[in-house]
Design a protein around this motif. Structure first.
Motif, PDB file in Angstrom:
ATOM      1  N   VAL A  90       0.484  -1.098  -0.101  1.00  0.00           N
ATOM      2  CA  VAL A  90      -0.518   0.015   0.236  1.00  0.00           C
ATOM      3  C   VAL A  90       0.631   1.377   0.232  1.00  0.00           C
ATOM      4  N   GLN A  91       2.185   0.937   0.398  1.00  0.00           N
ATOM      5  CA  GLN A  91       3.188   2.536   0.001  1.00  0.00           C
ATOM      6  C   GLN A  91       3.657   3.126  -1.017  1.00  0.00           C
ATOM      7  N   PRO A  92       3.276   3.881  -1.314  1.00  0.00           N
ATOM      8  CA  PRO A  92       3.949   4.690  -2.657  1.00  0.00           C
ATOM      9  C   PRO A  92       5.266   4.498  -2.774  1.00  0.00           C
ATOM     10  N   TYR A  93       5.482   4.036  -4.035  1.00  0.00           N
ATOM     11  CA  TYR A  93       6.942   3.961  -4.381  1.00  0.00           C
ATOM     12  C   TYR A  93       7.740   4.691  -6.430  1.00  0.00           C
ATOM     13  N   ASP A  94       8.593   4.814  -5.891  1.00  0.00           N
ATOM     14  CA  ASP A  94       8.759   5.846  -7.227  1.00  0.00           C
ATOM     15  C   ASP A  94       8.928   4.947  -8.373  1.00  0.00           C
ATOM     16  N   LYS A 111       0.986  -5.122  -9.441  1.00  0.00           N
ATOM     17  CA  LYS A 111       0.665  -5.133 -10.751  1.00  0.00           C
ATOM     18  C   LYS A 111      -0.185  -3.329 -10.662  1.00  0.00           C
ATOM     19  N   ASN A 112      -1.038  -2.691  -8.982  1.00  0.00           N
ATOM     20  CA  ASN A 112      -1.384  -1.386  -8.875  1.00  0.00           C
ATOM     21  C   ASN A 112      -0.514  -1.186  -8.065  1.00  0.00           C
ATOM     22  N   VAL A 113       0.095  -1.500  -7.646  1.00  0.00           N
ATOM     23  CA  VAL A 113       1.757  -0.492  -6.472  1.00  0.00           C
ATOM     24  C   VAL A 113       1.399   1.048  -7.276  1.00  0.00           C
ATOM     25  N   HIS A 114       1.039   2.104  -5.839  1.00  0.00           N
ATOM     26  CA  HIS A 114       1.716   3.271  -6.595  1.00  0.00           C
ATOM     27  C   HIS A 114       3.104   4.265  -6.828  1.00  0.00           C
TER      28      HIS A 114
END
Length: 114
Positions: A90-94, A111-114
C-alpha cells in the motif's frame, strides 16, 4: 545550463522483486545493492522474494529489507493473509524493479502499486 538528473537522483522509495534462489546469498546481494545505492537518493528500499510452494519462509534468514512472499500468503479467494506484505504494497514507490520471476499471483498484487 541545467544539469541532467539520472533516474537514481529522483528515486527515493524503491521496491525490488527478486526471485528465490537457494544458492543466492541475499545478504551478499544486499551488500552490493547497498554500495550501488549509496550514491543515490534512495531512502526506503523493500525487497520482495517470491518463494516456491515447497520452501517455508519461517526457516529462511530474516532481514528488515527482505520480505518473503509465499503462495500460502493468499487465501483461496486471493485475499492477502500477510499483514507485513499488505503494509508494503500500500506504500507509494518511485520505482519498481522486477527481476527474473514470473509469479503471476505476486504480479496481480503488485500491478496496482502506486
Amino acid at each position: 545550463m541545467r544539469e541532467e538528473l539520472s533516474i537514481w537522483d529522483r528515486v527515493k522509495r524503491l521496491l525490488i522483486v527478486l526471485p528465490y534462489n537457494e544458492e543466492l546469498e541475499y545478504f551478499e546481494y544486499l551488500k552490493a545493492l547497498d554500495e550501488t545505492l549509496n550514491d543515490s537518493n534512495v531512502q526506503d528500499l523493500k525487497i520482495i522474494v517470491p518463494l516456491p510452494k515447497q520452501v517455508k519462509k519461517e526457516i529462511l534468514p530474516t532481514h528488515r529489507l527482505i520480505h518473503y512472499f509465499s503462495p500460502k500468503d493468499l487465501s483461496f479467494f486471493g485475499k492477502l493473509r500477510d499483514e507485513e506484505m499488505e503494509r508494503i504494497i500500500v506504500q507509494p514507490y518511485d520505482a519498481l524493479i522486477w527481476l527474473y520471476t514470473d509469479d503471476k499471483k505476486l504480479f496481480k498484487l503488485l500491478k496496482n502499486v502506486h
